[in-house]
Write a protein that holds these residues in place. Structure first.
Motif, short mmCIF file in Angstrom:
data_model
loop_
_atom_site.label_atom_id
_atom_site.label_comp_id
_atom_site.label_asym_id
_atom_site.label_seq_id
_atom_site.Cartn_x
_atom_site.Cartn_y
_atom_site.Cartn_z
N MET A 150 28.63 -53.97 -27.87
CA MET A 150 28.28 -55.27 -27.42
C MET A 150 28.44 -56.30 -28.38
SD MET A 150 24.75 -56.50 -26.03
CE MET A 150 24.65 -56.28 -24.50
N THR A 151 29.07 -57.40 -28.06
CA THR A 151 29.23 -58.67 -29.07
C THR A 151 27.86 -59.48 -29.04
OG1 THR A 151 31.41 -58.75 -28.38
CG2 THR A 151 30.64 -60.58 -29.65
N GLU A 152 27.59 -60.02 -30.33
CA GLU A 152 26.32 -60.63 -30.70
C GLU A 152 26.80 -62.00 -30.83
OE1 GLU A 152 22.93 -61.11 -33.93
OE2 GLU A 152 24.14 -59.58 -34.14
N TRP A 153 26.62 -62.96 -30.39
CA TRP A 153 27.26 -64.42 -30.46
C TRP A 153 26.06 -65.09 -31.16
CZ3 TRP A 153 31.97 -65.77 -30.35
CH2 TRP A 153 32.98 -65.17 -29.71
N ILE A 154 26.25 -66.32 -32.25
CA ILE A 154 25.26 -67.01 -32.64
C ILE A 154 26.03 -68.21 -32.91
CG2 ILE A 154 24.16 -67.53 -35.12
CD1 ILE A 154 23.71 -64.35 -35.20
N ASN A 155 25.39 -69.48 -32.32
CA ASN A 155 25.89 -70.75 -32.45
C ASN A 155 25.48 -71.18 -33.89
OD1 ASN A 155 26.74 -70.91 -29.74
ND2 ASN A 155 24.66 -71.43 -29.18
N VAL A 156 26.47 -72.02 -34.34
CA VAL A 156 26.33 -72.56 -35.90
C VAL A 156 26.57 -73.85 -35.91
CG1 VAL A 156 26.85 -70.08 -36.91
CG2 VAL A 156 28.78 -71.97 -36.41
N ARG A 157 25.96 -74.32 -36.96
CA ARG A 157 26.15 -75.52 -37.28
C ARG A 157 27.24 -76.03 -38.13
NH1 ARG A 157 21.33 -79.40 -37.36
NH2 ARG A 157 19.89 -78.86 -35.89
N THR B 151 32.73 -51.74 -33.40
CA THR B 151 34.22 -51.91 -33.57
C THR B 151 34.38 -52.78 -35.25
OG1 THR B 151 34.47 -54.02 -32.48
CG2 THR B 151 34.81 -52.07 -31.12
N MET B 152 33.27 -53.33 -35.51
CA MET B 152 33.48 -54.00 -36.87
C MET B 152 34.50 -55.27 -36.62
SD MET B 152 33.26 -51.17 -39.70
CE MET B 152 33.36 -52.40 -41.12
N ARG B 153 34.42 -55.75 -35.47
CA ARG B 153 35.06 -57.18 -35.03
C ARG B 153 34.32 -58.25 -35.27
NH1 ARG B 153 40.67 -56.16 -32.11
NH2 ARG B 153 40.97 -54.11 -32.72
N MET B 154 34.84 -59.36 -35.61
CA MET B 154 34.07 -60.51 -35.71
C MET B 154 34.85 -61.59 -35.02
SD MET B 154 32.55 -62.76 -38.82
CE MET B 154 34.06 -62.98 -39.88
N TYR B 155 34.41 -62.45 -34.13
CA TYR B 155 35.00 -63.40 -33.45
C TYR B 155 34.52 -64.92 -33.88
CZ TYR B 155 35.63 -59.07 -30.70
OH TYR B 155 36.15 -58.00 -30.21
N ARG C 148 32.35 -73.51 -33.54
CA ARG C 148 31.27 -73.58 -32.63
C ARG C 148 29.99 -72.52 -32.81
NH1 ARG C 148 35.03 -73.70 -28.38
NH2 ARG C 148 35.33 -76.07 -28.41
N ARG C 149 30.73 -71.13 -32.70
CA ARG C 149 29.90 -69.98 -32.70
C ARG C 149 30.81 -68.84 -33.06
NH1 ARG C 149 29.99 -67.49 -26.69
NH2 ARG C 149 32.24 -67.89 -26.28
N ILE C 150 30.01 -67.91 -33.79
CA ILE C 150 30.33 -66.70 -34.29
C ILE C 150 30.11 -65.50 -33.68
CG2 ILE C 150 30.80 -65.41 -36.48
CD1 ILE C 150 30.04 -67.93 -37.83
N GLY C 151 30.71 -64.53 -33.17
CA GLY C 151 30.36 -63.27 -32.63
C GLY C 151 30.96 -62.05 -33.53
N TYR C 152 30.03 -61.08 -33.26
CA TYR C 152 30.24 -59.53 -33.99
C TYR C 152 29.88 -58.62 -32.97
CZ TYR C 152 30.16 -56.38 -37.90
OH TYR C 152 30.50 -55.54 -38.72
N ASP C 153 30.92 -57.63 -33.21
CA ASP C 153 30.41 -56.34 -32.47
C ASP C 153 30.55 -55.37 -33.62
OD1 ASP C 153 30.77 -53.95 -31.01
OD2 ASP C 153 32.22 -54.71 -29.50
N ALA C 154 29.18 -54.60 -33.92
CA ALA C 154 28.98 -53.79 -34.83
C ALA C 154 29.63 -52.56 -34.41
CB ALA C 154 27.85 -53.65 -35.14
#
Length: 68
Positions: free
Chosen positions: A1-8, A21-25, A13-19
């Motif tokens: 499951m991808t965890e999304w975090i909005n950033v300043r 699969t070690m994939r970052m979006y 806009r935002r960064i996602g991570y799926d632990a």
């Protein structure tokens, strides 16, 4: 499951991570597709979202390092 975090950031806009699969979006402000980065350690994702400058961290630690 991808965890999304909005950033300043002016560029990101935002960064996602799926632990599992070690994939970052990364969802950039000025582009439509979400970019995918592979084999990214969770520590890098956590440091990225906590960085004082999101853009600077991206250029110094991520860009051209985790291509799929």
């Amino acid at each position: 499951m991808t965890e999304w975090i909005n950033v300043r950031s002016t560029a990101i806009r935002r960064i996602g991570y799926d632990a599992s699969t070690m994939r970052m979006y990364i969802d950039f402000e000025d582009s439509d597709p979400v970019y995918t980065f592979c084999r990214v350690p969770e520590r890098v994702f956590r440091d990225f979202v906590r960085a004082r400058s999101i853009g600077q961290y991206y250029h110094q630690h991520i860009k051209n390092r985790y291509d799929c």
